[in-house]
Design a protein around this motif. Structure first.
Motif, PDB file in Angstrom:
ATOM      1  N   THR A   7       0.799  -0.975  -0.157  1.00 29.08           N
ATOM      2  CA  THR A   7       0.211   0.029  -0.011  1.00 29.08           C
ATOM      3  C   THR A   7       0.992   1.134  -0.113  1.00 29.08           C
ATOM      4  N   PRO A   8       0.361   2.412  -0.314  1.00 28.41           N
ATOM      5  CA  PRO A   8       1.096   3.630  -0.342  1.00 28.41           C
ATOM      6  C   PRO A   8       1.739   3.971   1.057  1.00 28.41           C
ATOM      7  N   GLU A   9       0.948   3.452   2.124  1.00 29.80           N
ATOM      8  CA  GLU A   9       1.458   3.877   3.417  1.00 29.80           C
ATOM      9  C   GLU A   9       2.729   2.852   3.763  1.00 29.80           C
ATOM     10  N   GLU A  10       2.801   1.882   3.453  1.00 27.45           N
ATOM     11  CA  GLU A  10       3.694   0.818   3.384  1.00 27.45           C
ATOM     12  C   GLU A  10       4.996   1.168   2.831  1.00 27.45           C
ATOM     13  N   ARG A  11       4.750   1.557   1.647  1.00 23.67           N
ATOM     14  CA  ARG A  11       5.931   2.101   0.611  1.00 23.67           C
ATOM     15  C   ARG A  11       6.558   3.309   1.212  1.00 23.67           C
ATOM     16  N   ARG A  12       5.571   4.347   1.584  1.00 23.88           N
ATOM     17  CA  ARG A  12       6.098   5.621   2.221  1.00 23.88           C
ATOM     18  C   ARG A  12       7.202   5.029   3.683  1.00 23.88           C
ATOM     19  N   GLU A  13       6.710   4.258   4.373  1.00 20.19           N
ATOM     20  CA  GLU A  13       7.321   3.712   5.648  1.00 20.19           C
ATOM     21  C   GLU A  13       8.602   2.879   5.061  1.00 20.19           C
ATOM     22  N   ARG A  14       8.505   2.131   4.164  1.00 17.67           N
ATOM     23  CA  ARG A  14       9.899   1.449   3.709  1.00 17.67           C
ATOM     24  C   ARG A  14      10.945   2.413   3.203  1.00 17.67           C
ATOM     25  N   LEU A  15      10.439   3.580   2.342  1.00 22.10           N
ATOM     26  CA  LEU A  15      11.353   4.289   1.830  1.00 22.10           C
ATOM     27  C   LEU A  15      11.822   5.220   3.089  1.00 22.10           C
ATOM     28  N   ARG A  16      11.285   5.482   4.144  1.00 24.36           N
ATOM     29  CA  ARG A  16      11.724   6.158   5.387  1.00 24.36           C
ATOM     30  C   ARG A  16      12.778   5.575   6.009  1.00 24.36           C
ATOM     31  N   GLN A  17      12.317   4.231   6.389  1.00 22.41           N
ATOM     32  CA  GLN A  17      13.306   3.389   6.676  1.00 22.41           C
ATOM     33  C   GLN A  17      14.681   3.052   5.954  1.00 22.41           C
ATOM     34  N   GLU A  18      14.736   3.208   4.907  1.00 22.24           N
ATOM     35  CA  GLU A  18      15.961   3.094   3.949  1.00 22.24           C
ATOM     36  C   GLU A  18      16.544   4.304   4.279  1.00 22.24           C
ATOM     37  N   GLU A  19      15.966   5.435   4.025  1.00 20.79           N
ATOM     38  CA  GLU A  19      16.491   6.761   4.300  1.00 20.79           C
ATOM     39  C   GLU A  19      17.182   6.756   5.554  1.00 20.79           C
ATOM     40  N   TRP A  20      16.688   6.417   6.556  1.00 15.83           N
ATOM     41  CA  TRP A  20      17.165   6.290   8.067  1.00 15.83           C
ATOM     42  C   TRP A  20      18.544   5.432   8.162  1.00 15.83           C
ATOM     43  N   LYS A  21      18.435   4.303   7.347  1.00 12.39           N
ATOM     44  CA  LYS A  21      19.634   3.424   7.286  1.00 12.39           C
ATOM     45  C   LYS A  21      20.648   4.169   6.701  1.00 12.39           C
ATOM     46  N   GLY A  22      20.467   4.869   5.696  1.00 12.96           N
ATOM     47  CA  GLY A  22      21.443   5.634   5.112  1.00 12.96           C
ATOM     48  C   GLY A  22      22.099   6.876   5.491  1.00 12.96           C
ATOM     49  N   ASN A  23      21.253   7.369   6.657  1.00 12.02           N
ATOM     50  CA  ASN A  23      21.758   8.720   7.205  1.00 12.02           C
ATOM     51  C   ASN A  23      21.450   8.601   8.720  1.00 12.02           C
ATOM     52  N   PRO A  24      22.218   8.124   9.698  1.00  8.61           N
ATOM     53  CA  PRO A  24      21.955   7.757  10.893  1.00  8.61           C
ATOM     54  C   PRO A  24      21.962   9.079  11.625  1.00  8.61           C
ATOM     55  N   THR A  25      22.765   9.989  11.370  1.00 12.09           N
ATOM     56  CA  THR A  25      22.651  11.379  12.202  1.00 12.09           C
ATOM     57  C   THR A  25      21.403  12.110  11.547  1.00 12.09           C
ATOM     58  N   GLY A  26      20.984  12.137  10.670  1.00  8.70           N
ATOM     59  CA  GLY A  26      19.900  12.810  10.213  1.00  8.70           C
ATOM     60  C   GLY A  26      18.856  12.055  11.082  1.00  8.70           C
ATOM     61  N   ASN A  27      18.844  10.664  11.328  1.00  6.83           N
ATOM     62  CA  ASN A  27      17.697  10.012  12.034  1.00  6.83           C
ATOM     63  C   ASN A  27      17.663  10.374  13.429  1.00  6.83           C
ATOM     64  N   LEU A  28      18.753  10.945  13.908  1.00  9.55           N
ATOM     65  CA  LEU A  28      18.706  11.160  15.336  1.00  9.55           C
ATOM     66  C   LEU A  28      18.150  12.615  15.582  1.00  9.55           C
ATOM     67  N   LYS A  29      18.374  13.530  14.484  1.00 12.19           N
ATOM     68  CA  LYS A  29      17.974  14.758  14.570  1.00 12.19           C
ATOM     69  C   LYS A  29      16.240  14.785  14.422  1.00 12.19           C
ATOM     70  N   ASP A  30      15.861  13.774  13.232  1.00  9.61           N
ATOM     71  CA  ASP A  30      14.444  13.574  13.226  1.00  9.61           C
ATOM     72  C   ASP A  30      13.971  13.295  14.361  1.00  9.61           C
ATOM     73  N   SER A  31      14.408  12.201  15.197  1.00  6.37           N
ATOM     74  CA  SER A  31      13.579  11.635  16.254  1.00  6.37           C
ATOM     75  C   SER A  31      13.648  12.634  17.266  1.00  6.37           C
ATOM     76  N   THR A  32      14.627  13.367  17.691  1.00  6.44           N
ATOM     77  CA  THR A  32      14.258  14.514  18.568  1.00  6.44           C
ATOM     78  C   THR A  32      13.705  15.574  18.396  1.00  6.44           C
ATOM     79  N   HIS A  33      13.385  15.920  17.036  1.00  7.21           N
ATOM     80  CA  HIS A  33      12.597  16.850  16.644  1.00  7.21           C
ATOM     81  C   HIS A  33      11.066  16.319  16.509  1.00  7.21           C
TER      82      HIS A  33
END
Length: 71
Positions: A7-33
């Motif tokens: 589904t589109p929701e699953e696709r968005r979540e999968r793409l978000r997870q892939e982005e987080w794996k590639g940029n861990p410091t961005g993930n930290l900033k996103d998580s705190t925000h």
């Protein structure tokens, strides 16, 4: 083949997870925000299109009622 049935929701979540794996410091900033302010994308995505429509209608009706009583 598996991507065709997601589904589109699953696709968005999968793409978000892939982005987080590639940029861990961005993930930290996103998580705190996100923990401080919340995320509108997650909120609306979780409700679906019917819930989002109802929320918009409730906001509009709330403004109308406010202006009728307080103007």
């Amino acid at each position: 083949m598996e991507n065709e049935k997601e589904t589109p929701e699953e696709r968005r979540e999968r793409l978000r997870q892939e982005e987080w794996k590639g940029n861990p410091t961005g993930n930290l900033k996103d998580s705190t925000h996100r923990s401080s302010y919340g995320s509108l994308v997650d909120f609306v995505g979780g409700m679906g299109w019917k819930g989002t429509g109802m929320l918009i209608i409730l906001i509009i009706v709330g403004f109308i009622i406010y202006f009728l009583f307080f103007s």
